[in-house]
Design an enzyme around this catalytic site. Structure first.
Site, PDB file in Angstrom:
ATOM      1  N   GLU A  50       0.845  -1.196   0.000  1.00 56.54           N
ATOM      2  CA  GLU A  50       0.000   0.000   0.000  1.00 56.54           C
ATOM      3  C   GLU A  50       0.880   1.246   0.000  1.00 56.54           C
ATOM      4  O   GLU A  50       1.728   1.426   0.868  1.00 56.54           O
ATOM      5  CB  GLU A  50      -0.939   0.045   1.202  1.00 56.54           C
ATOM      6  CG  GLU A  50      -1.856   1.276   1.139  1.00 56.54           C
ATOM      7  CD  GLU A  50      -2.887   1.356   2.244  1.00 56.54           C
ATOM      8  OE1 GLU A  50      -3.853   2.127   2.082  1.00 56.54           O
ATOM      9  OE2 GLU A  50      -2.746   0.650   3.268  1.00 56.54           O
ATOM     10  N   GLU A  75       4.939   4.703   3.846  1.00 56.04           N
ATOM     11  CA  GLU A  75       4.392   5.994   4.258  1.00 56.04           C
ATOM     12  C   GLU A  75       5.549   6.918   4.654  1.00 56.04           C
ATOM     13  O   GLU A  75       6.572   6.450   5.162  1.00 56.04           O
ATOM     14  CB  GLU A  75       3.433   5.778   5.444  1.00 56.04           C
ATOM     15  CG  GLU A  75       2.841   7.017   6.069  1.00 56.04           C
ATOM     16  CD  GLU A  75       2.038   7.830   5.080  1.00 56.04           C
ATOM     17  OE1 GLU A  75       2.534   8.905   4.697  1.00 56.04           O
ATOM     18  OE2 GLU A  75       0.939   7.389   4.685  1.00 56.04           O
ATOM     19  N   ASN A 102       9.788   7.439   0.645  1.00 56.12           N
ATOM     20  CA  ASN A 102       8.998   7.779  -0.531  1.00 56.12           C
ATOM     21  C   ASN A 102       8.687   6.497  -1.292  1.00 56.12           C
ATOM     22  O   ASN A 102       9.604   5.779  -1.718  1.00 56.12           O
ATOM     23  CB  ASN A 102       9.772   8.729  -1.446  1.00 56.12           C
ATOM     24  CG  ASN A 102      10.018  10.085  -0.796  1.00 56.12           C
ATOM     25  OD1 ASN A 102       9.143  10.615  -0.119  1.00 56.12           O
ATOM     26  ND2 ASN A 102      11.208  10.634  -0.987  1.00 56.12           N
ATOM     27  N   ASP A 125      -3.329  12.034  -1.880  1.00 57.53           N
ATOM     28  CA  ASP A 125      -3.548  13.481  -1.835  1.00 57.53           C
ATOM     29  C   ASP A 125      -3.995  13.974  -3.211  1.00 57.53           C
ATOM     30  O   ASP A 125      -3.280  13.789  -4.202  1.00 57.53           O
ATOM     31  CB  ASP A 125      -2.243  14.173  -1.430  1.00 57.53           C
ATOM     32  CG  ASP A 125      -2.439  15.638  -1.057  1.00 57.53           C
ATOM     33  OD1 ASP A 125      -3.369  16.266  -1.612  1.00 57.53           O
ATOM     34  OD2 ASP A 125      -1.667  16.144  -0.235  1.00 57.53           O
ATOM     35  N   LYS A 129      -5.793  22.256  -5.657  1.00 57.11           N
ATOM     36  CA  LYS A 129      -5.587  23.492  -6.412  1.00 57.11           C
ATOM     37  C   LYS A 129      -4.979  23.178  -7.778  1.00 57.11           C
ATOM     38  O   LYS A 129      -4.074  22.362  -7.897  1.00 57.11           O
ATOM     39  CB  LYS A 129      -4.690  24.441  -5.628  1.00 57.11           C
ATOM     40  CG  LYS A 129      -5.317  24.937  -4.334  1.00 57.11           C
ATOM     41  CD  LYS A 129      -4.398  25.903  -3.606  1.00 57.11           C
ATOM     42  CE  LYS A 129      -5.052  26.395  -2.323  1.00 57.11           C
ATOM     43  NZ  LYS A 129      -4.176  27.329  -1.574  1.00 57.11           N
ATOM     44  N   THR A 197     -13.292   3.455   6.278  1.00 52.44           N
ATOM     45  CA  THR A 197     -12.625   4.313   7.260  1.00 52.44           C
ATOM     46  C   THR A 197     -13.420   5.588   7.492  1.00 52.44           C
ATOM     47  O   THR A 197     -14.307   5.954   6.712  1.00 52.44           O
ATOM     48  CB  THR A 197     -11.217   4.693   6.779  1.00 52.44           C
ATOM     49  OG1 THR A 197     -11.326   5.495   5.596  1.00 52.44           O
ATOM     50  CG2 THR A 197     -10.388   3.450   6.483  1.00 52.44           C
ATOM     51  N   PHE A 199     -12.266   8.487   7.108  1.00 54.55           N
ATOM     52  CA  PHE A 199     -11.938   9.392   6.006  1.00 54.55           C
ATOM     53  C   PHE A 199     -12.886   9.166   4.835  1.00 54.55           C
ATOM     54  O   PHE A 199     -13.409  10.115   4.247  1.00 54.55           O
ATOM     55  CB  PHE A 199     -10.500   9.159   5.556  1.00 54.55           C
ATOM     56  CG  PHE A 199     -10.062  10.047   4.433  1.00 54.55           C
ATOM     57  CD1 PHE A 199      -9.525  11.297   4.699  1.00 54.55           C
ATOM     58  CD2 PHE A 199     -10.192   9.652   3.111  1.00 54.55           C
ATOM     59  CE1 PHE A 199      -9.114  12.131   3.661  1.00 54.55           C
ATOM     60  CE2 PHE A 199      -9.801  10.479   2.069  1.00 54.55           C
ATOM     61  CZ  PHE A 199      -9.258  11.725   2.347  1.00 54.55           C
TER      62      PHE A 199
END
Length: 222
Positions: A50, A75, A102, A125, A129, A197, A199
């Site tokens: 993941e 992560e 990374n 993410d 913008k 979750t 989120f």
């Protein structure tokens, strides 16, 4: 990190963390870093990776439900990894390892090519913008990374609650050599192996549709 996270990092980290030699940046790894799954897990088993595991909700649940698989969480945020360690300890999982780095570097440099059975990218993410969308993970630049990591027949699973990012993901993967759709219609059904979750619930309550995509690695460009 909170005191409990600091304690988990110190006390439980050695059980779960895979340490890789560092590059110049804090979350970079050296070019000669290597991660051999059989050594990290102490066994040979199908490997699920993941990218951006957050606080570990999805991967800890999956590791508990699928003990016959190995799970690797990648992560960059240490506090999230610490929470994952705490959850893993609660769940008594033995088939989960974590890397603080990374993710593209780990997939490009450290893991053996064709070693991953499933690659997960859940709610990355969205860089909302318009001037920041070039920072999104799933782009044309991501394709070679996913191609290298996945074995032939391996599965790439994606999910997002951001509509234009979902479309971008689909456009990128539809056009990518070495991948084919593993779903019918516009979107894949929700991956049953992904635990719901807070989120994801928050996004749904805000009126954002959760969109899944599933692609399978083919022989092309191997």
């Amino acid at each position: 990190m909170t005191p409990s996270q600091e304690r988990a990092w110190e006390d439980l980290g050695p059980r779960y963390l895979v340490e890789l030699p560092r590059g110049h940046a804090v979350t970079s790894i050296s070019e000669d870093a290597s991660l051999h799954p059989a050594e990290a897990f102490g066994r040979d088993a199908p490997l699920v990776v993941e990218i951006g595991s957050g606080q570990g909700h999805a991967i800890v649940h999956a590791a508990k439900e699928r003990p016959e698989h190995n799970f690797l969480a990648i992560e960059v945020f240490r506090a999230g990894l610490a929470r994952t360690i705490i959850r893993a300890d609660w769940a008594e999982t033995e088939n989960l390892r974590l890397v603080e780095a990374n993710a593209p570097e780990v997939l490009d440099q450290a893991l053996p090519a064709g070693s991953v059975d499933e690659l997960w990218v859940f709610f990355p993410d969205p860089w909302k913008k318009s001037r920041h969308t070039k920072r999104r993970l799933v782009s044309e630049d991501f394709v070679p990374t996913a191609q290298r990591a996945l074995k032939s027949g391996g599965v790439l699973r994606l999910a997002t609650d951001w509509a234009d990012y979902a479309k971008q993901m689909r456009e990128v993967l539809d056009a990518a050599p070495g991948f084919e759709r593993d779903f019918d219609g516009d979107w894949a059904p929700r991956f049953e192996g992904r635990v719901l979750t807070a989120f994801e619930e928050k996004g749904a309550k805000a009126g954002r549709d959760i969109r899944d995509l599933t692609y399978r690695r083919t022989e092309a460009s191997l």
